[in-house]
Scaffold this active site. Sequence first.
Site, mmCIF file in Angstrom:
data_model
loop_
_atom_site.group_PDB
_atom_site.id
_atom_site.type_symbol
_atom_site.label_atom_id
_atom_site.label_comp_id
_atom_site.label_asym_id
_atom_site.label_seq_id
_atom_site.Cartn_x
_atom_site.Cartn_y
_atom_site.Cartn_z
ATOM 1 C CB THR A 28 -0.898 -0.021 1.260
ATOM 2 O OG1 THR A 28 -1.757 -1.158 1.175
ATOM 3 C CG2 THR A 28 -1.742 1.237 1.373
ATOM 4 C CB THR A 31 6.540 3.103 -3.592
ATOM 5 O OG1 THR A 31 6.930 4.276 -2.867
ATOM 6 C CG2 THR A 31 7.692 2.648 -4.464
ATOM 7 C CB ALA A 83 9.882 0.699 3.664
ATOM 8 C CG ASP A 84 6.430 4.815 6.189
ATOM 9 O OD1 ASP A 84 6.052 5.539 5.255
ATOM 10 O OD2 ASP A 84 5.701 3.985 6.751
ATOM 11 N N GLY A 97 0.802 4.698 5.685
ATOM 12 C CA GLY A 97 -0.516 4.692 5.033
ATOM 13 C C GLY A 97 -1.568 3.962 5.853
ATOM 14 C CD GLU A 103 1.535 -1.797 4.523
ATOM 15 O OE1 GLU A 103 1.324 -0.961 3.639
ATOM 16 O OE2 GLU A 103 2.229 -1.549 5.528
#
Length: 223
Positions: A28, A31, A83-84, A97, A103
């Site tokens: 999600t 990207t 990924a953050d 998100g 996830e």
Amino acid sequence: MTQDELKQAVARAAIQYVVAGEIVGVGTGSTANFFIDELAKIKHLIPGAVASSEATASRLRSHGIAVLDLNQVTSMPVYIDGADEIDSTGAMIKGGGAALTREKIVASVAQQFICIADGSKLVSVMGTFPLPVEVIPMASAVVARQLALLGGQPVLRVKDGQTVLTDNGNVILDVHGLSITNPVGLENVMNNIVGIVTVGLFAKQGANVCLLGMENGVKTMTF
Ligand code: 5RP
């Protein structure tokens, strides 16, 4: 290159990890959205995808890609997601998100986690990005007190004046001020706090491969 162009480049590069004839797990975020757009070009090669959020499911469907219930799926070669933050061991912060729980569930079924991210997401120590934690709503205050004891400053996620609810009907506490020097240890500790559904630390089961979008091309890291 813009950040979106870097994201598009890694989304394109991730297509090589999709196995023909096999189901793909899809993450999600922005990207992952670029990846879905690339996946649409080879949709005839796969039976379908498992989505990590309602938003991803609807984007997959809008491209004519079948969305399968995870309960019907026993094997999945790859899960592909953004990924953050990601560190040099493949541990990640995810959940920007608010999709961290689904996830983590979909990723747990996949044989390999392929992380796709622009180069800004690679860090030496995670924690600058506030760590998302999904919490049962009635437990948000007690969990916030526990997270504060661990040295973080939890903040209830609010958007446009409304408390953000996940696809599972829970709330998100974003934990600021952490310096995550032991990601596996912190994930274990947080997993034991009653009221937490999912910690957005993906360290016990991190990325197997990371495709990082850099100015000079896509860098592949394997873990
Ligand atoms: C969503 C996520 C995303 O993968 C993460 O927030 C990265 O998003 P983006 O690709 O938009 O930078 O964990 O819950």
